[in-house]
Design an enzyme around this catalytic site. Structure first.
Site, PDB file in Angstrom:
ATOM      1  N   ASP A  78       0.815  -1.213   0.000  1.00  0.00           N
ATOM      2  CA  ASP A  78       0.000   0.000   0.000  1.00  0.00           C
ATOM      3  C   ASP A  78       0.850   1.265   0.000  1.00  0.00           C
ATOM      4  OD1 ASP A  78      -2.188  -1.630   0.032  1.00  0.00           O
ATOM      5  OD2 ASP A  78      -3.197  -0.577   1.666  1.00  0.00           O
ATOM      6  N   CYS A 119       0.622  -8.319   4.862  1.00  0.00           N
ATOM      7  CA  CYS A 119       0.190  -6.932   4.696  1.00  0.00           C
ATOM      8  C   CYS A 119      -1.309  -6.805   4.480  1.00  0.00           C
ATOM      9  CB  CYS A 119       1.022  -6.259   3.626  1.00  0.00           C
ATOM     10  SG  CYS A 119       2.717  -5.952   4.217  1.00  0.00           S
ATOM     11  N   ASP A 120      -1.733  -5.584   4.169  1.00  0.00           N
ATOM     12  CA  ASP A 120      -3.104  -5.133   4.406  1.00  0.00           C
ATOM     13  C   ASP A 120      -4.225  -6.031   3.885  1.00  0.00           C
ATOM     14  OD1 ASP A 120      -1.344  -3.062   4.962  1.00  0.00           O
ATOM     15  OD2 ASP A 120      -2.795  -1.517   4.455  1.00  0.00           O
ATOM     16  N   LYS A 121      -4.162  -6.446   2.622  1.00  0.00           N
ATOM     17  CA  LYS A 121      -5.293  -7.165   2.040  1.00  0.00           C
ATOM     18  C   LYS A 121      -5.120  -8.668   2.082  1.00  0.00           C
ATOM     19  CE  LYS A 121      -6.397  -3.038   1.398  1.00  0.00           C
ATOM     20  NZ  LYS A 121      -5.057  -2.525   1.700  1.00  0.00           N
ATOM     21  N   CYS A 191       4.694  -2.428   8.349  1.00  0.00           N
ATOM     22  CA  CYS A 191       5.116  -1.148   8.931  1.00  0.00           C
ATOM     23  C   CYS A 191       4.783  -1.079  10.419  1.00  0.00           C
ATOM     24  CB  CYS A 191       4.490   0.004   8.162  1.00  0.00           C
ATOM     25  SG  CYS A 191       5.033   0.048   6.434  1.00  0.00           S
ATOM     26  N   GLU A 442      -6.957   4.707  -0.440  1.00  0.00           N
ATOM     27  CA  GLU A 442      -6.581   5.265   0.855  1.00  0.00           C
ATOM     28  C   GLU A 442      -6.112   6.709   0.676  1.00  0.00           C
ATOM     29  OE1 GLU A 442      -5.091   1.428   3.443  1.00  0.00           O
ATOM     30  OE2 GLU A 442      -3.581   2.722   2.537  1.00  0.00           O
ATOM     31  N   SER A 468      -5.545   5.029   5.277  1.00  0.00           N
ATOM     32  CA  SER A 468      -4.510   4.124   5.751  1.00  0.00           C
ATOM     33  C   SER A 468      -4.577   4.057   7.266  1.00  0.00           C
ATOM     34  CB  SER A 468      -3.141   4.645   5.318  1.00  0.00           C
ATOM     35  OG  SER A 468      -2.113   4.019   6.043  1.00  0.00           O
TER      36      SER A 468
END
Length: 557
Positions: A78, A119-121, A191, A442, A468
């Site tokens: 991202d 990570c995010d997804k 992160c 985002e 985000s």
């Protein structure tokens, strides 16, 4: 065994010949086949170490009597995708990941699965897939990045984006910006703050789908390798006991995850992903649940970007289990829920200890008596909107100001960095929702620019897009219905007064209903910005942000 469908009997002789081509031995053909879904790639910092995690999982599976077989899942970074067309391709991968994993797992009849996301997804996409496939499954993530250090202070990616805003405002030199650039992301891993990736990895523990430490053990610690080996062993125990994802991811487990979310102060994106996971088990998750749970759940953590602590600090303080123990002790969790350990939540956390009450505050001394997220409704968001209230400064909890209206993120960024946004303004960015984007980008760039230019305590941002986990301030996203379907955000005009009241959970535009109806009659749908490829198909099938942006086949008119 499920894999007997492709391994046993005369009819499966052609299948066995293909396993021979893979190098399978007769001994392996008699053992359970465990799929290891690897999100490894060389473009995402949170995924560059997953080859080591996958190898450790393979050892654990083999040690416990299974045959590990690796297949891939895609992943988008991202941070690298931020602020350009690439961000349109982030959220949409959640469903690609779920769909492709379902295809691979069922086409090849795996007996069990170990999901290796970070990570995010990838985390929510693989949780969705686990619910669909429903064979014994364990999650083990790649782990969080260590915090960076700049001028003696811990820093992270959100600090980097805000430094760009400070540089644009003339309060940071080129040399200082370069120092941030070189130091804020010092290791591999997701992160280092409580951003979306770490939020979802922590919530995987709360759901019962990951082992202790899944969300918090840093990526570069050897403990992460040991965790991965244990995950491989654990999935074989689940297979013996026939404990499956739908035995674990129940309605009560999802409510547990939402409760832990409130205590940790997780990303607003969890309010997209938890409804989508719930959808896979047949639970109609109304985002208004958030307010009900928030009202009784204390916010006990202020990790970056809300505060000065980081994932490594949470890990040392006792991790997610220590937070859950605080909540369970006052009766806020369903402790009878089953988990991938083969034990209940209550059994897992009974010996957890809060080792640092500055990082994890006790429930009788919280940062706030209410949880980290709030759902706001009103004539601007009849179906709801989401704010991370634990990251909002006190003076912005109630705010009124003139709307500064932008039809896309890029125009808003140009105005912010050009000095055209002033204290008191409410920046409105629309046509960035699931359909309008398409892809629901985002808005870390504009929120960071606002903060970096010193406007974080005086300017709000409202969007039908999303934020985000690194965003902070009065950032209100997921406004539903979105502009692309004629939601009220499409009717806002420059200078309209927007009224935000987070304590009372309202979001309104101070325009009469008659005037809004008159504007609605004149409104025309905007022409799609993208008319081919995956994003075009996604736009046709995606639902509203308040429903988790899940995909559904459109009803014929």
């Amino acid at each position: 065994m499920k894999s007997d469908n492709v391994k046993v009997g005369a009819q499966q002789a052609p299948h066995r010949s293909l396993f021979n081509a893979l190098g399978f031995t007769e001994e392996e053909m008699r053992k359970p086949m465990v799929g290891i879904v690897s999100s490894y790639n060389e473009i995402v910092p949170g995924h560059m170490n997953l080859d080591k995690i996958v190898n450790a999982v393979k050892l654990g599976v083999a040690e416990a009597g299974g045959v590990p077989v690796v297949f891939p899942a895609i992943a988008v970074c991202d941070g690298i995708a931020m602020g350009h067309i690439g961000m349109k391709y982030s959220l949409v991968t959640r469903d690609l990941i779920a769909d492709s994993t379902e295809c691979m797992a069922l086409a090849h009849q795996f007996d069990a699965l170990v999901m290796v996301p970070n990570c995010d997804k990838n985390v929510p996409g693989l949780l969705m897939a686990a619910a669909r496939i429903n064979v014994p499954t364990v999650f083990v993530s790649g782990g969080p990045m260590l915090a960076g250090h700049v001028k003696g202070q811990k820093r992270s990616l959100s600090s980097m984006f805000e430094a760009v805003g400070s540089h644009a405002a003339g309060t940071m030199t080129d040399c200082e910006l370069r120092e941030f650039e070189e130091k804020v992301c010092p290791t591999c891993g997701s992160c280092s703050g409580m951003y979306t990736a770490n939020s979802m990895n922590c919530l995987t523990e709360a759901l019962g789908m990951g082992l202790r430490g899944n969300g918090t053990i840093p990526a570069v610690y050897s403990d992460r390798i040991r965790l991965a080996k244990h995950a491989g062993m654990a999935v074989m125990e689940l297979l013996k006991k026939n404990i499956r994802p739908r035995d674990i991811m129940t309605k009560d487990a999802i409510l547990n995850a939402l409760t832990v979310d409130m205590a940790l102060g997780c990303s607003t994106n969890s309010m997209l992903h938890l409804p989508a996971i719930a959808h896979e088990i047949g639970f109609d998750f109304d985002i208004a649940f958030a307010n009900e749970i928030s009202e009784r759940t204390p916010n006990v953590c202020h990790l970056a970007p809300a505060g000065p602590t980081y994932m490594e600090d949470l890990n040392e303080a006792g991790g997610v289990y220590a937070v859950m123990k605080e909540l369970a002790d006052i009766g806020l969790l369903h402790t009878e829920c089953m988990t991938v350990t083969g034990q209940t939540i209550g059994e897992n956390i009974k010996d957890a200890v809060n080792k640092n009450t500055e990082v994890i505050r006790t429930v009788d001394n919280p940062y706030s008596k209410t949880g980290g997220l709030a759902v706001l409704k009103g004539n601007l968001a009849p179906d709801g909107s989401v704010v991370k209230r634990s990251a909002v400064v006190p003076e912005m909890m109630v705010h009124e100001g003139p709307a500064r209206v932008f039809e896309c993120e890029e125009d808003a960024i140009a105005a912010i960095k050009g000095g055209k946004i002033v204290a008191g303004d409410v920046v409105v960015i629309r046509y960035e929702g699931p359909k309008g984007g398409p892809g629901m980008r985002e808005m870390l760039n504009p929120t960071s620019a606002i903060a970096g230019m010193g406007l974080g305590s005086s300017v709000a941002l409202i969007t039908d897009g999303r934020f985000s986990g690194a965003s902070r301030g009065a950032s209100i996203g997921h406004v539903s219905p979105e502009a692309a379907v004629g939601g009220p955000i499409a009717l806002v005009e420059e200078g309209d007064i927007i009224a935000i009241d987070i304590p009372n959970m309202t979001l309104n535009v101070k325009v009469s209903e008659d005037e809004l109806n008159a504007r609605r009659e004149k409104w025309q749908p905007r022409e799609p910005q993208i008319t081919s490829g995956y994003l075009s198909r996604y736009r046709e099938m995606v639902t509203s942000g308040n429903r988790g942006a899940v995909l559904e086949i459109p009803k014929k008119s």
